[in-house]
Design a protein around this motif. Structure first.
Motif, PDB file in Angstrom:
ATOM      1  N   VAL A 239       0.869  -1.179   0.000  1.00 18.88           N
ATOM      2  CA  VAL A 239       0.000   0.000   0.000  1.00 18.88           C
ATOM      3  C   VAL A 239       0.906   1.229   0.000  1.00 18.88           C
ATOM      4  O   VAL A 239       1.629   1.476   0.972  1.00 18.88           O
ATOM      5  N   THR A 240       0.870   1.989  -1.074  1.00 12.28           N
ATOM      6  CA  THR A 240       1.710   3.182  -1.192  1.00 12.28           C
ATOM      7  C   THR A 240       0.868   4.425  -0.932  1.00 12.28           C
ATOM      8  O   THR A 240      -0.155   4.651  -1.596  1.00 12.28           O
ATOM      9  N   LEU A 241       1.310   5.214   0.042  1.00 11.14           N
ATOM     10  CA  LEU A 241       0.619   6.464   0.390  1.00 11.14           C
ATOM     11  C   LEU A 241       1.492   7.635  -0.062  1.00 11.14           C
ATOM     12  O   LEU A 241       2.655   7.747   0.329  1.00 11.14           O
ATOM     13  N   SER A 242       0.910   8.501  -0.875  1.00 10.54           N
ATOM     14  CA  SER A 242       1.655   9.653  -1.415  1.00 10.54           C
ATOM     15  C   SER A 242       0.906  10.936  -1.132  1.00 10.54           C
ATOM     16  O   SER A 242      -0.339  10.958  -1.026  1.00 10.54           O
TER      17      SER A 242
ATOM     18  N   GLU B 196      -0.726  15.441  -5.444  1.00 10.22           N
ATOM     19  CA  GLU B 196       0.078  16.153  -6.444  1.00 10.22           C
ATOM     20  C   GLU B 196      -0.423  17.582  -6.656  1.00 10.22           C
ATOM     21  O   GLU B 196       0.367  18.496  -6.931  1.00 10.22           O
ATOM     22  N   TYR B 197      -1.714  17.756  -6.516  1.00  4.92           N
ATOM     23  CA  TYR B 197      -2.289  19.102  -6.748  1.00  4.92           C
ATOM     24  C   TYR B 197      -2.809  19.662  -5.435  1.00  4.92           C
ATOM     25  O   TYR B 197      -3.610  19.027  -4.740  1.00  4.92           O
TER      26      TYR B 197
ATOM     27  N   ASP C 251      -9.199  12.387   2.600  1.00  4.40           N
ATOM     28  CA  ASP C 251      -8.161  13.252   3.177  1.00  4.40           C
ATOM     29  C   ASP C 251      -7.121  13.648   2.131  1.00  4.40           C
ATOM     30  O   ASP C 251      -6.035  14.119   2.487  1.00  4.40           O
ATOM     31  N   HIS C 252      -7.465  13.463   0.852  1.00  2.49           N
ATOM     32  CA  HIS C 252      -6.608  13.866  -0.270  1.00  2.49           C
ATOM     33  C   HIS C 252      -5.288  13.089  -0.333  1.00  2.49           C
ATOM     34  O   HIS C 252      -4.305  13.577  -0.881  1.00  2.49           O
ATOM     35  N   VAL C 253      -5.263  11.888   0.235  1.00  2.00           N
ATOM     36  CA  VAL C 253      -4.071  11.036   0.151  1.00  2.00           C
ATOM     37  C   VAL C 253      -4.192  10.155  -1.086  1.00  2.00           C
ATOM     38  O   VAL C 253      -5.234   9.528  -1.316  1.00  2.00           O
ATOM     39  N   GLU C 254      -3.137  10.127  -1.874  1.00  2.00           N
ATOM     40  CA  GLU C 254      -3.131   9.259  -3.049  1.00  2.00           C
ATOM     41  C   GLU C 254      -2.698   7.850  -2.621  1.00  2.00           C
ATOM     42  O   GLU C 254      -1.660   7.694  -1.967  1.00  2.00           O
ATOM     43  N   VAL C 255      -3.502   6.867  -2.998  1.00  2.00           N
ATOM     44  CA  VAL C 255      -3.291   5.486  -2.546  1.00  2.00           C
ATOM     45  C   VAL C 255      -3.146   4.565  -3.742  1.00  2.00           C
ATOM     46  O   VAL C 255      -3.924   4.639  -4.697  1.00  2.00           O
ATOM     47  N   ASN C 256      -2.151   3.716  -3.668  1.00  2.00           N
ATOM     48  CA  ASN C 256      -1.945   2.690  -4.697  1.00  2.00           C
ATOM     49  C   ASN C 256      -1.799   1.340  -3.995  1.00  2.00           C
ATOM     50  O   ASN C 256      -0.901   1.172  -3.163  1.00  2.00           O
ATOM     51  N   ILE C 257      -2.671   0.406  -4.317  1.00  2.00           N
ATOM     52  CA  ILE C 257      -2.649  -0.918  -3.685  1.00  2.00           C
ATOM     53  C   ILE C 257      -2.380  -1.974  -4.754  1.00  2.00           C
ATOM     54  O   ILE C 257      -3.044  -1.994  -5.791  1.00  2.00           O
TER      55      ILE C 257
ATOM     56  N   TYR D 211      -3.107  18.112   2.574  1.00  2.00           N
ATOM     57  CA  TYR D 211      -2.890  17.351   1.342  1.00  2.00           C
ATOM     58  C   TYR D 211      -1.626  16.479   1.404  1.00  2.00           C
ATOM     59  O   TYR D 211      -1.115  16.055   0.381  1.00  2.00           O
ATOM     60  N   ILE D 212      -1.151  16.248   2.608  1.00  2.00           N
ATOM     61  CA  ILE D 212       0.019  15.380   2.758  1.00  2.00           C
ATOM     62  C   ILE D 212      -0.333  14.217   3.690  1.00  2.00           C
ATOM     63  O   ILE D 212      -1.321  14.264   4.436  1.00  2.00           O
ATOM     64  N   VAL D 213       0.508  13.192   3.616  1.00  2.00           N
ATOM     65  CA  VAL D 213       0.283  11.993   4.438  1.00  2.00           C
ATOM     66  C   VAL D 213       0.764  12.271   5.866  1.00  2.00           C
ATOM     67  O   VAL D 213       1.876  12.778   6.077  1.00  2.00           O
ATOM     68  N   HIS D 214      -0.072  11.901   6.840  1.00  2.00           N
ATOM     69  CA  HIS D 214       0.288  12.066   8.248  1.00  2.00           C
ATOM     70  C   HIS D 214       0.405  10.694   8.922  1.00  2.00           C
ATOM     71  O   HIS D 214      -0.001   9.663   8.358  1.00  2.00           O
TER      72      HIS D 214
END
Length: 234
Positions: free
Chosen positions: A113-116, A119-120, A211-217, A130-133
């Motif tokens: 699980v990638t949390l980024s 971008e915008y 929460d505007h976190v980009e997620v890639n699973i 807009y950032i990961v906490h």
């Protein structure tokens, strides 16, 4: 002629009857024969009988000893079986503890699980929104653990039962070691179960997206994690 024939028949009958009577009297008048043994033969017979009795007694004692040995063997086998089960339980528990403490390397199928950070980011919006906490990382880790993950790592660093994760500006700190985004959270376990838990409706994934976190699973057939000391260069 008929009279003479009867006389012959009667004479034959009387002859046979007389023979039988004489034979019966002779047999009745004879004394029964008794086998007599001298003292030496009698002593020999008594010794043989005593030997047979001794052998029979020894056989009884041997059978009793054999049964006792069989009972001891059964008890030993039952005790050994119990010890083997206990040992297997200890080994299983030790393996679980080693996974939790990260003392041994581990590998197997699982998910990443990638949390980024987003971008915008609109100019009028707060960047922190807009950032990961660390809260987002905790959400993912807790969900994976609840879904049966055997081992978890963040950017290659193993997560232990007492690991501490906190935000430090634009990075997160895991047990005192800093990691910048993106954060790759790997989990070893059943890929289908882990992925399904992340995609539950109104679950972790929906919370991260809101929460505007980009997620890639993505699932993987093979994920490898080093032991804690190895990953830290000890």
């Amino acid at each position: 002629m008929k009279l003479k024939g009867k006389h012959v028949i009667f004479s034959f009958i009387f002859l046979v009857a007389g023979f039988l009577l004489a034979l019966g009297y002779k047999i009745a008048s004879e004394e029964p024969k008794i086998i007599r043994m001298n003292d030496e033969e009698l002593q020999e017979e008594l010794e043989y009988q005593a030997q047979l009795n001794n052998i029979d007694q020894e056989n009884k004692e041997l059978r009793a000893e054999l049964e006792s040995l069989r009972s001891d063997i059964r008890d030993f086998e039952e005790n050994l079986g119990g010890q083997e089960k206990q040992l297997a339980s200890y080994i299983e528990e030790r393996n679980k503890l080693e996974l939790i403490t990260g003392d041994v390397p581990v590998e197997g199928p699982g998910i990443s699980v990638t949390l980024s950070d987003a971008e915008y980011i609109p100019n009028e919006e707060n960047v922190n929104d807009y950032i990961v906490h660390d809260l987002h990382v905790h959400l993912v880790i807790n969900e994976l653990l609840a879904s049966g993950a055997n081992a978890i790592a963040i950017n290659g660093q193993r997560i232990l039962g007492d690991s501490y994760i906190a935000c430090t500006g634009p990075v997160i700190t895991v047990d005192g070691k800093q990691h910048p985004a993106p954060f790759v959270i790997q989990a070893i376990g059943d890929p289908e179960v882990l992925q399904a838990s992340m995609n539950l409706q109104n679950g972790v994934l929906d919370k991260l997206v809101s929460d505007h976190v980009e997620v890639n699973i993505k699932t993987s057939d093979h994920i490898q994690m080093d032991a804690v000391f190895s990953s830290e260069g000890w």
